[in-house]
Design a protein around this motif. Structure first.
Motif, PDB file in Angstrom:
ATOM      1  N   VAL A   1       0.841  -1.204   0.000  1.00  0.00           N
ATOM      2  CA  VAL A   1       0.000   0.000   0.000  1.00  0.00           C
ATOM      3  C   VAL A   1       0.875   1.252   0.000  1.00  0.00           C
ATOM      4  CG1 VAL A   1      -1.758   1.325   1.242  1.00  0.00           C
ATOM      5  CG2 VAL A   1      -1.870  -1.168   1.210  1.00  0.00           C
ATOM      6  N   THR A   2       0.691   2.081  -1.003  1.00  0.00           N
ATOM      7  CA  THR A   2       1.330   3.394  -1.051  1.00  0.00           C
ATOM      8  C   THR A   2       0.275   4.401  -1.479  1.00  0.00           C
ATOM      9  OG1 THR A   2       1.975   3.245  -3.385  1.00  0.00           O
ATOM     10  CG2 THR A   2       3.545   2.373  -1.757  1.00  0.00           C
ATOM     11  N   ILE A   3       0.498   5.651  -1.142  1.00  0.00           N
ATOM     12  CA  ILE A   3      -0.440   6.703  -1.539  1.00  0.00           C
ATOM     13  C   ILE A   3      -0.556   6.758  -3.059  1.00  0.00           C
ATOM     14  CG2 ILE A   3      -0.871   9.186  -1.518  1.00  0.00           C
ATOM     15  CD1 ILE A   3      -1.346   7.860   1.175  1.00  0.00           C
ATOM     16  N   VAL A   4       0.583   6.612  -3.746  1.00  0.00           N
ATOM     17  CA  VAL A   4       0.571   6.670  -5.211  1.00  0.00           C
ATOM     18  C   VAL A   4      -0.298   5.565  -5.790  1.00  0.00           C
ATOM     19  CG1 VAL A   4       1.994   6.401  -7.281  1.00  0.00           C
ATOM     20  CG2 VAL A   4       2.816   7.798  -5.369  1.00  0.00           C
ATOM     21  N   ARG A   5      -0.123   4.323  -5.298  1.00  0.00           N
ATOM     22  CA  ARG A   5      -0.898   3.202  -5.827  1.00  0.00           C
ATOM     23  C   ARG A   5      -2.388   3.386  -5.565  1.00  0.00           C
ATOM     24  NH1 ARG A   5       3.389  -1.079  -3.861  1.00  0.00           N
ATOM     25  NH2 ARG A   5       4.521  -1.466  -5.789  1.00  0.00           N
TER      26      ARG A   5
ATOM     27  N   LYS B   1      -5.236   3.735  -8.421  1.00  0.00           N
ATOM     28  CA  LYS B   1      -6.352   2.791  -8.455  1.00  0.00           C
ATOM     29  C   LYS B   1      -7.696   3.523  -8.438  1.00  0.00           C
ATOM     30  CE  LYS B   1      -6.239  -1.246  -7.854  1.00  0.00           C
ATOM     31  NZ  LYS B   1      -6.311  -2.419  -8.758  1.00  0.00           N
ATOM     32  N   ALA B   2      -7.799   4.536  -7.573  1.00  0.00           N
ATOM     33  CA  ALA B   2      -9.054   5.278  -7.435  1.00  0.00           C
ATOM     34  C   ALA B   2      -9.271   6.270  -8.571  1.00  0.00           C
ATOM     35  CB  ALA B   2      -9.077   6.012  -6.097  1.00  0.00           C
ATOM     36  N   GLY B   3      -8.197   6.629  -9.292  1.00  0.00           N
ATOM     37  CA  GLY B   3      -8.312   7.612 -10.358  1.00  0.00           C
ATOM     38  C   GLY B   3      -8.523   9.017  -9.840  1.00  0.00           C
ATOM     39  N   LEU B   4      -7.966   9.281  -8.654  1.00  0.00           N
ATOM     40  CA  LEU B   4      -8.123  10.591  -8.019  1.00  0.00           C
ATOM     41  C   LEU B   4      -6.759  11.106  -7.577  1.00  0.00           C
ATOM     42  CD1 LEU B   4     -11.261   9.797  -5.815  1.00  0.00           C
ATOM     43  CD2 LEU B   4     -11.214  11.252  -7.850  1.00  0.00           C
ATOM     44  N   PRO B   5      -6.577  12.403  -7.479  1.00  0.00           N
ATOM     45  CA  PRO B   5      -5.277  12.969  -7.100  1.00  0.00           C
ATOM     46  C   PRO B   5      -5.007  12.833  -5.607  1.00  0.00           C
ATOM     47  CG  PRO B   5      -6.867  14.729  -7.391  1.00  0.00           C
ATOM     48  CD  PRO B   5      -7.559  13.471  -7.833  1.00  0.00           C
ATOM     49  N   ALA B   6      -3.728  12.844  -5.252  1.00  0.00           N
ATOM     50  CA  ALA B   6      -3.336  12.748  -3.842  1.00  0.00           C
ATOM     51  C   ALA B   6      -3.881  13.910  -3.027  1.00  0.00           C
ATOM     52  CB  ALA B   6      -1.818  12.683  -3.731  1.00  0.00           C
ATOM     53  N   SER B   7      -4.019  15.072  -3.645  1.00  0.00           N
ATOM     54  CA  SER B   7      -4.545  16.232  -2.919  1.00  0.00           C
ATOM     55  C   SER B   7      -5.948  15.954  -2.395  1.00  0.00           C
ATOM     56  CB  SER B   7      -4.555  17.457  -3.832  1.00  0.00           C
ATOM     57  OG  SER B   7      -5.320  17.209  -5.008  1.00  0.00           O
ATOM     58  N   SER B   8      -6.732  15.154  -3.137  1.00  0.00           N
ATOM     59  CA  SER B   8      -8.074  14.796  -2.674  1.00  0.00           C
ATOM     60  C   SER B   8      -8.004  13.822  -1.501  1.00  0.00           C
ATOM     61  CB  SER B   8      -8.883  14.172  -3.812  1.00  0.00           C
ATOM     62  OG  SER B   8      -9.087  15.087  -4.854  1.00  0.00           O
ATOM     63  N   LEU B   9      -7.038  12.892  -1.580  1.00  0.00           N
ATOM     64  CA  LEU B   9      -6.920  11.899  -0.512  1.00  0.00           C
ATOM     65  C   LEU B   9      -6.636  12.568   0.825  1.00  0.00           C
ATOM     66  CD1 LEU B   9      -5.185   8.481  -0.673  1.00  0.00           C
ATOM     67  CD2 LEU B   9      -4.530  10.047   1.145  1.00  0.00           C
TER      68      LEU B   9
ATOM     69  N   TRP C   1      -7.547  15.261   1.982  1.00  0.00           N
ATOM     70  CA  TRP C   1      -8.696  15.889   2.609  1.00  0.00           C
ATOM     71  C   TRP C   1      -9.329  14.966   3.638  1.00  0.00           C
ATOM     72  CZ3 TRP C   1     -10.543  20.650   2.832  1.00  0.00           C
ATOM     73  CH2 TRP C   1     -10.170  21.576   1.847  1.00  0.00           C
ATOM     74  N   PHE C   2      -9.182  13.642   3.412  1.00  0.00           N
ATOM     75  CA  PHE C   2      -9.877  12.661   4.246  1.00  0.00           C
ATOM     76  C   PHE C   2      -8.941  11.874   5.167  1.00  0.00           C
ATOM     77  CE2 PHE C   2     -12.064  13.014   0.116  1.00  0.00           C
ATOM     78  CZ  PHE C   2     -13.298  13.520   0.549  1.00  0.00           C
ATOM     79  N   PHE C   3      -7.697  11.666   4.752  1.00  0.00           N
ATOM     80  CA  PHE C   3      -6.784  10.824   5.507  1.00  0.00           C
ATOM     81  C   PHE C   3      -5.435  11.521   5.625  1.00  0.00           C
ATOM     82  CE2 PHE C   3      -9.610   8.247   2.857  1.00  0.00           C
ATOM     83  CZ  PHE C   3     -10.307   7.540   3.829  1.00  0.00           C
ATOM     84  N   LYS C   4      -4.856  11.407   6.808  1.00  0.00           N
ATOM     85  CA  LYS C   4      -3.583  12.103   7.006  1.00  0.00           C
ATOM     86  C   LYS C   4      -2.405  11.334   6.435  1.00  0.00           C
ATOM     87  CE  LYS C   4      -2.694  10.353  11.706  1.00  0.00           C
ATOM     88  NZ  LYS C   4      -2.449  10.734  13.118  1.00  0.00           N
ATOM     89  N   ASP C   5      -2.529   9.979   6.351  1.00  0.00           N
ATOM     90  CA  ASP C   5      -1.407   9.187   5.832  1.00  0.00           C
ATOM     91  C   ASP C   5      -1.873   7.778   5.492  1.00  0.00           C
ATOM     92  OD1 ASP C   5      -1.732   7.919   8.294  1.00  0.00           O
ATOM     93  OD2 ASP C   5      -0.020   8.962   9.207  1.00  0.00           O
ATOM     94  N   LYS C   6      -0.919   6.954   5.069  1.00  0.00           N
ATOM     95  CA  LYS C   6      -1.206   5.572   4.674  1.00  0.00           C
ATOM     96  C   LYS C   6      -1.761   4.751   5.837  1.00  0.00           C
ATOM     97  CE  LYS C   6       1.986   2.374   4.500  1.00  0.00           C
ATOM     98  NZ  LYS C   6       3.172   1.570   4.105  1.00  0.00           N
ATOM     99  N   ASP C   7      -1.211   4.954   7.029  1.00  0.00           N
ATOM    100  CA  ASP C   7      -1.670   4.179   8.178  1.00  0.00           C
ATOM    101  C   ASP C   7      -3.139   4.419   8.477  1.00  0.00           C
ATOM    102  OD1 ASP C   7       0.778   3.023   8.469  1.00  0.00           O
ATOM    103  OD2 ASP C   7       1.462   4.333  10.080  1.00  0.00           O
ATOM    104  N   GLU C   8      -3.576   5.664   8.329  1.00  0.00           N
ATOM    105  CA  GLU C   8      -4.987   5.957   8.593  1.00  0.00           C
ATOM    106  C   GLU C   8      -5.878   5.317   7.526  1.00  0.00           C
ATOM    107  OE1 GLU C   8      -7.976   9.776   9.241  1.00  0.00           O
ATOM    108  OE2 GLU C   8      -5.820  10.023   9.576  1.00  0.00           O
ATOM    109  N   LEU C   9      -5.384   5.271   6.296  1.00  0.00           N
ATOM    110  CA  LEU C   9      -6.114   4.588   5.230  1.00  0.00           C
ATOM    111  C   LEU C   9      -6.321   3.114   5.576  1.00  0.00           C
ATOM    112  CD1 LEU C   9      -4.725   5.710   1.743  1.00  0.00           C
ATOM    113  CD2 LEU C   9      -7.124   5.534   2.407  1.00  0.00           C
TER     114      LEU C   9
END
Length: 437
Positions: free
Chosen positions: A252-256, A260-268, A270-278
């Motif tokens: 699991v990486t932010i890039v992957r 996969k979601a087809g959305l930019p990291a800037s959107s992610l 907004w909801f999650f602070k990092d990979k661990d929270e995901l």
């Protein structure tokens, strides 16, 4: 001169073995990524030049260490194929199951291999490829044993043998998971029950193969991500779960996830602070999904045939639907090193234990007419453990094999086998007596 050369060669081989064994010990403690050649050098006291004399790089060293651990263990075990088959296949299975490597240090190298195997990297990893080769060899070896027990005129004997070989290897792989201390049972009756169920699975495969093909389909890398009307947060969560199931937690990486979601990291962010929270969110939602389905009450059918109900329990776990994915996520998490702490890990472990206890209650209800009250709890626990071992075996194979079996086929095999074995239980029968009927 020859004696001096022989002594030098022997010393060189002893050094090589020491390097291999220390490399594996470090891998067990620190994982593949956390093990370096510098650590091996310090642990062995062997110079860097000597290590490089034997191994070109870390990749070749780790691959050789896995091979060495496997070959060393295999050399200490009797060859199953050398044993003439007896008249009762389940007795042969039991005799070999109890001789299989026990859980603990001896099998920890296999856990390392599974950690590498659950990921499907775009670029080859030599150590991963070597482990998959070793695992494939084990499956084929067991498939040969199964093949000689199946009907001579069976048209799909080769496919059936491979499926049985995969299930048997998976049963042994379950021993390396750090789960069973919470549900430890006596090995002798448990292995007898597992042997009886494997025997019935083989019987059921013969029946199914006479009616339809035992089809498999290849694993598809980078499966298309179906976009729905979900909000961005839900898309990120679903994409993260997909990445976990494809590549394991380490993949699991932010890039992957964003790809996969087809959305930019800037959107992610907004909801999650990092990979661990995901990852924690995926685990939390899987646990909530389990909580919603565990409330379903399944009373024993009037006709007594509970195999259809068992199938309904198994299918969601194999296809990841309706909250069933919690078991697959849990197995992948248990394959991680114990020093890797993900938020939600403890909760997931508790949910899996809860799933075990709920299933014990379910088996008590299904088995209730067969046994007196004091023996229902004991037998239900053994049937539940056998149920989970067979299910976990299927899930492990699903993660590492290149060809996947139809989940409905596996659900049929497991549920039918458990039901048929349970049908052999008479009042007063213990699990120990089960396979001698």
């Amino acid at each position: 001169m020859q004696r001096k050369t022989d002594r030098k060669n022997q010393q060189g081989e002893e050094t090589r073995v020491r390097i291999l064994e220390e490399a594996m010990r470090l891998m067990i403690s620190h994982g593949y990524a956390g093990t370096t050649l510098a650590m091996v050098r310090r642990a062995t006291g062997v110079s860097a030049s000597s290590i490089y004399w034997h191994f070109a790089n870390k990749e070749s060293l780790i691959a050789a260490a896995l091979e060495h651990a496997y070959r060393t263990q295999a050399s200490r075990l009797p060859n199953w194929l050398d044993t003439p088959p007896s008249q009762v296949r389940r007795d042969d299975l039991y005799a070999e199951l109890i001789r299989s490597p026990a859980a603990g240090v001896d099998m920890e190298y296999w856990r390392v291999g599974l950690q590498l195997a659950v990921a499907r990297p775009h670029e080859p990893i030599l150590a991963r490829d070597r482990f998959l080769q070793i695992r494939r060899e084990s499956v084929e070896w067991l498939a040969q044993w199964w093949r000689r027990t199946l009907p001579a005129d069976m048209e799909q004997k080769d496919l059936a043998s491979i499926l049985m070989g995969q299930l048997t290897v998976g049963i042994r792989e379950c021993e390396v998971l750090n789960l069973y201390e919470l549900r430890r049972l006596d090995a002798e009756p448990l292995n007898k029950l597992i042997a009886a169920c494997l025997d019935e699975i083989a019987v059921r495969i013969v029946e199914i193969a006479a009616e339809r093909p035992l089809d498999t389909h290849p694993v598809v890398k980078d499966q298309p991500f179906e976009t729905t009307s979900e909000g961005s947060r839900e898309l990120f969560v679903r994409a993260t779960k997909d990445v976990i199931m494809e590549l394991g937690y380490d993949g699991v990486t932010i890039v992957r996830v964003c790809e996969k979601a087809g959305l930019p990291a800037s959107s992610l962010y907004w909801f999650f602070k990092d990979k661990d929270e995901l990852i924690a969110t995926v685990i939390e939602e899987a646990c909530q999904g389990w909580a919603s389905i565990r409330q379903n009450s399944h009373l024993r059918p009037v006709d007594g045939d509970w195999s259809v109900l068992a199938r309904r329990h198994i299918l969601p776990a194999l296809d990841g639907s309706a909250g069933g994915g919690v078991l697959a996520l849990g197995l992948l998490l248990l394959l991680q090193r114990s020093d890797q702490v993900y938020a939600g890990r403890k909760e997931l472990e508790l949910v899996m234990q809860d799933g075990f206890e709920v299933t014990v209650l379910w088996f008590r209800e299904m088995l209730s007419p067969m046994l007196e009250e004091p023996k229902q709890e004991d037998l239900a626990r053994y049937f539940t453990e056998c149920f989970f071992r067979l299910l976990e075996s299927s899930l492990l194979s699903k993660q590492v094999e290149d060809q996947l079996w139809d989940p409905a086929l596996l659900a049929d095999l497991i549920s039918t086998a458990l039901y048929r074995v349970a049908g052999k239980v008479q009042d007063g029968t213990t699990v120990l007596d089960l396979v001698h009927q």
